[in-house]
Design a protein around this motif. Structure first.
Motif, PDB file in Angstrom:
ATOM      1  N   LEU A  54       0.670   0.548  10.747  1.00 10.61           N
ATOM      2  CA  LEU A  54      -0.774   0.759  10.759  1.00 10.61           C
ATOM      3  C   LEU A  54      -1.240   1.395   9.454  1.00 10.61           C
ATOM      4  CD1 LEU A  54      -1.199   2.010  14.436  1.00 10.61           C
ATOM      5  CD2 LEU A  54      -2.145  -0.080  13.494  1.00 10.61           C
ATOM      6  N   ALA A  55      -0.427   2.316   8.926  1.00 10.68           N
ATOM      7  CA  ALA A  55      -0.783   2.946   7.654  1.00 10.68           C
ATOM      8  C   ALA A  55      -0.821   1.904   6.534  1.00 10.68           C
ATOM      9  CB  ALA A  55       0.215   4.049   7.325  1.00 10.68           C
ATOM     10  N   ASN A  56       0.136   0.991   6.536  1.00  8.45           N
ATOM     11  CA  ASN A  56       0.145  -0.067   5.537  1.00  8.45           C
ATOM     12  C   ASN A  56      -1.021  -1.026   5.708  1.00  8.45           C
ATOM     13  OD1 ASN A  56       2.428   0.115   3.629  1.00  8.45           O
ATOM     14  ND2 ASN A  56       3.672   0.176   5.480  1.00  8.45           N
ATOM     15  N   ALA A  57      -1.608  -1.037   6.908  1.00  9.08           N
ATOM     16  CA  ALA A  57      -2.789  -1.866   7.169  1.00  9.08           C
ATOM     17  C   ALA A  57      -4.084  -1.114   6.859  1.00  9.08           C
ATOM     18  CB  ALA A  57      -2.794  -2.329   8.626  1.00  9.08           C
ATOM     19  N   GLY A  58      -3.958   0.110   6.337  1.00 10.12           N
ATOM     20  CA  GLY A  58      -5.141   0.854   5.917  1.00 10.12           C
ATOM     21  C   GLY A  58      -5.667   1.875   6.898  1.00 10.12           C
ATOM     22  N   LEU A  59      -4.909   2.165   7.955  1.00 13.54           N
ATOM     23  CA  LEU A  59      -5.348   3.122   8.965  1.00 13.54           C
ATOM     24  C   LEU A  59      -4.441   4.351   8.961  1.00 13.54           C
ATOM     25  CD1 LEU A  59      -5.873   0.606  11.913  1.00 13.54           C
ATOM     26  CD2 LEU A  59      -7.682   1.665  10.534  1.00 13.54           C
ATOM     27  N   ALA A  60      -5.009   5.499   9.281  1.00 14.75           N
ATOM     28  CA  ALA A  60      -4.186   6.676   9.560  1.00 14.75           C
ATOM     29  C   ALA A  60      -3.672   6.544  10.986  1.00 14.75           C
ATOM     30  CB  ALA A  60      -5.006   7.950   9.398  1.00 14.75           C
ATOM     31  N   ALA A  61      -2.432   6.924  11.214  1.00 14.87           N
ATOM     32  CA  ALA A  61      -1.850   6.785  12.553  1.00 14.87           C
ATOM     33  C   ALA A  61      -0.999   7.998  12.874  1.00 14.87           C
ATOM     34  CB  ALA A  61      -1.009   5.517  12.650  1.00 14.87           C
ATOM     35  N   MET A  68       0.846  -1.194   0.000  1.00  7.54           N
ATOM     36  CA  MET A  68       0.000   0.000   0.000  1.00  7.54           C
ATOM     37  C   MET A  68       0.880   1.242   0.000  1.00  7.54           C
ATOM     38  SD  MET A  68      -2.998   1.130   2.676  1.00  7.54           S
ATOM     39  CE  MET A  68      -4.075  -0.182   2.121  1.00  7.54           C
ATOM     40  N   SER A  69       0.481   2.238  -0.788  1.00  9.99           N
ATOM     41  CA  SER A  69       1.226   3.492  -0.839  1.00  9.99           C
ATOM     42  C   SER A  69       0.806   4.384   0.327  1.00  9.99           C
ATOM     43  CB  SER A  69       0.954   4.196  -2.167  1.00  9.99           C
ATOM     44  OG  SER A  69       1.661   5.410  -2.229  1.00  9.99           O
ATOM     45  N   ILE A  70       1.786   4.818   1.121  1.00  4.67           N
ATOM     46  CA  ILE A  70       1.476   5.651   2.280  1.00  4.67           C
ATOM     47  C   ILE A  70       2.224   6.977   2.182  1.00  4.67           C
ATOM     48  CG2 ILE A  70       1.127   3.600   3.696  1.00  4.67           C
ATOM     49  CD1 ILE A  70       3.743   4.286   5.150  1.00  4.67           C
ATOM     50  N   GLU A  71       1.751   7.956   2.933  1.00  6.88           N
ATOM     51  CA  GLU A  71       2.434   9.238   3.038  1.00  6.88           C
ATOM     52  C   GLU A  71       2.660   9.556   4.511  1.00  6.88           C
ATOM     53  OE1 GLU A  71       0.054  12.156   1.135  1.00  6.88           O
ATOM     54  OE2 GLU A  71      -1.793  11.620   2.173  1.00  6.88           O
ATOM     55  N   CYS A  72       3.786  10.192   4.785  1.00  8.78           N
ATOM     56  CA  CYS A  72       4.185  10.474   6.163  1.00  8.78           C
ATOM     57  C   CYS A  72       4.332  11.976   6.368  1.00  8.78           C
ATOM     58  CB  CYS A  72       5.505   9.773   6.496  1.00  8.78           C
ATOM     59  SG  CYS A  72       5.493   8.001   6.138  1.00  8.78           S
ATOM     60  N   ARG A  73       4.161  12.399   7.612  1.00  8.99           N
ATOM     61  CA  ARG A  73       4.256  13.821   7.924  1.00  8.99           C
ATOM     62  C   ARG A  73       4.789  13.995   9.335  1.00  8.99           C
ATOM     63  NH1 ARG A  73      -0.928  18.009   8.220  1.00  8.99           N
ATOM     64  NH2 ARG A  73       0.219  19.802   9.048  1.00  8.99           N
ATOM     65  N   TYR A 121       4.412  12.623  14.729  1.00  9.11           N
ATOM     66  CA  TYR A 121       4.635  11.994  13.430  1.00  9.11           C
ATOM     67  C   TYR A 121       3.347  11.303  13.017  1.00  9.11           C
ATOM     68  CZ  TYR A 121       6.438   8.511  10.081  1.00  9.11           C
ATOM     69  OH  TYR A 121       6.651   7.720   8.974  1.00  9.11           O
ATOM     70  N   ALA A 122       3.021  11.379  11.745  1.00  6.56           N
ATOM     71  CA  ALA A 122       1.801  10.738  11.263  1.00  6.56           C
ATOM     72  C   ALA A 122       2.053  10.033   9.939  1.00  6.56           C
ATOM     73  CB  ALA A 122       0.679  11.757  11.109  1.00  6.56           C
ATOM     74  N   ALA A 123       1.308   8.972   9.714  1.00  3.21           N
ATOM     75  CA  ALA A 123       1.386   8.223   8.462  1.00  3.21           C
ATOM     76  C   ALA A 123      -0.002   7.712   8.124  1.00  3.21           C
ATOM     77  CB  ALA A 123       2.359   7.055   8.584  1.00  3.21           C
ATOM     78  N   GLY A 124      -0.277   7.638   6.847  1.00  3.96           N
ATOM     79  CA  GLY A 124      -1.581   7.132   6.428  1.00  3.96           C
ATOM     80  C   GLY A 124      -1.575   6.753   4.968  1.00  3.96           C
ATOM     81  N   PRO A 125      -2.547   5.962   4.537  1.00  6.18           N
ATOM     82  CA  PRO A 125      -2.650   5.588   3.127  1.00  6.18           C
ATOM     83  C   PRO A 125      -2.902   6.832   2.267  1.00  6.18           C
ATOM     84  CG  PRO A 125      -4.081   4.232   4.507  1.00  6.18           C
ATOM     85  CD  PRO A 125      -3.617   5.358   5.344  1.00  6.18           C
ATOM     86  N   LYS A 126      -2.248   6.899   1.106  1.00  9.21           N
ATOM     87  CA  LYS A 126      -2.469   8.044   0.226  1.00  9.21           C
ATOM     88  C   LYS A 126      -3.913   8.118  -0.235  1.00  9.21           C
ATOM     89  CE  LYS A 126       2.187   8.786  -1.579  1.00  9.21           C
ATOM     90  NZ  LYS A 126       3.041   8.847  -2.805  1.00  9.21           N
ATOM     91  N   ALA A 127      -4.566   6.975  -0.293  1.00  9.00           N
ATOM     92  CA  ALA A 127      -5.970   6.948  -0.730  1.00  9.00           C
ATOM     93  C   ALA A 127      -6.935   7.373   0.375  1.00  9.00           C
ATOM     94  CB  ALA A 127      -6.326   5.544  -1.214  1.00  9.00           C
ATOM     95  N   GLY A 128      -6.425   7.627   1.562  1.00 11.42           N
ATOM     96  CA  GLY A 128      -7.280   8.001   2.684  1.00 11.42           C
ATOM     97  C   GLY A 128      -7.621   6.805   3.557  1.00 11.42           C
ATOM     98  N   ALA A 129      -8.164   7.093   4.720  1.00 10.54           N
ATOM     99  CA  ALA A 129      -8.489   6.035   5.683  1.00 10.54           C
ATOM    100  C   ALA A 129      -9.746   6.398   6.441  1.00 10.54           C
ATOM    101  CB  ALA A 129      -7.332   5.827   6.660  1.00 10.54           C
ATOM    102  N   LYS A 130     -10.566   5.398   6.685  1.00  6.10           N
ATOM    103  CA  LYS A 130     -11.783   5.599   7.467  1.00  6.10           C
ATOM    104  C   LYS A 130     -11.482   5.606   8.964  1.00  6.10           C
ATOM    105  CE  LYS A 130     -14.786   2.272   7.219  1.00  6.10           C
ATOM    106  NZ  LYS A 130     -15.861   1.405   6.685  1.00  6.10           N
TER     107      LYS A 130
END
Length: 242
Positions: free
Chosen positions: A48-55, A1-6, A16-25
């Motif tokens: 967690l971001a790779n598992a589909g969650l924003a963290a 899964m493509s994620i973005e970090c901040r 620090y935060a990470a989440g899927p580029k497609a967004g997360a519920k």
């Protein structure tokens, strides 16, 4: 899964935060150990971001340089008050909802963060899942700890998942029994996993082998718990527990 970090460098939020580029519920607020936003904490957010969650990982040290000096980390942690922790946790909850679009937010705490997770979940009825790994609960409480985490565990109104090691030098077996009884007295689902040979902090301690074995079993189940709770689409059924 493509994620973005901040990285959040203040002045209001540090972390620090990470989440899927497609967004997360679903979104997870990670309340870290006394070592703050280190490689372990960032790696768990990425997982967690790779598992589909924003963290998002809250930097409990407010931007101070990372250190592995245990006594210095203890000193820093003891400057935190429970009221300040709850205020910051609420701000991160709002950030996960507002900036990352999370419609459901959970908390995940490691060590001292496990105690903070109990406090936040017991006070904030919007929290949809509470997970904690080897929560550091001093008994009796420290002077800076105004709130009784042991008693407040009974007030958590969402599903809980707790990892409990057998060799914990911070929280005694007697201390663990109190929140265990409180959590099991609730009407909400509770999962307690016990790892008899693992140590306090086993998920970020590569030795002994018991720590590694416990981590391999515990971590996938912890992530699955958070994904299930936060992505639960059937709100009617979900309301039975909230």
């Amino acid at each position: 899964m493509s994620i973005e970090c901040r990285t959040f460098s203040g002045p209001d939020l540090f972390g620090y935060a990470a989440g899927p580029k497609a967004g997360a519920k679903g979104g997870v607020l990670i309340l870290p150990t006394i070592f703050g936003v280190n490689e372990f904490a960032r790696g768990y957010a990425d997982g967690l971001a790779n598992a589909g969650l924003a963290a998002a990982v809250w930097d409990i040290n407010s931007g101070l340089p990372l250190t592995t000096d245990y006594q210095e980390c203890i000193r820093r942690a003891r400057t935190l008050t429970d009221a300040a922790v709850l205020r910051m946790a609420a701000r991160w909850r709002d950030t996960l909802q507002g900036q990352f679009g999370a419609s459901a937010v959970g908390v995940l705490g490691f060590c001292i963060g496990g105690r903070f997770a109990i406090l936040q979940a017991s006070q904030d009825r919007s929290i949809a899942a509470c997970a904690m790994a080897y929560p550091s609960i001093e008994n009796p409480r420290l002077p800076s700890q105004a709130m009784d985490a042991l008693a407040l565990a009974a007030n958590i109104a969402c599903p809980v998942h707790m990892l409990r090691p057998g060799n914990d030098h911070v929280s005694s077996p007697e201390t663990y029994e109190t929140p265990t009884r409180a959590l099991l007295s609730r009407r909400q689902p509770t999962t307690i996993q016990t790892y008899p040979e693992a140590e306090h902090g086993f998920m970020h301690r590569p030795t002994p082998e018991a720590n590694v074995a416990a981590t391999k079993l515990a971590s996938p189940q912890l992530i699955a718990f958070l994904r299930t709770c936060l992505n639960w689409a059937d709100l009617t059924t979900r309301s039975r527990y909230f």
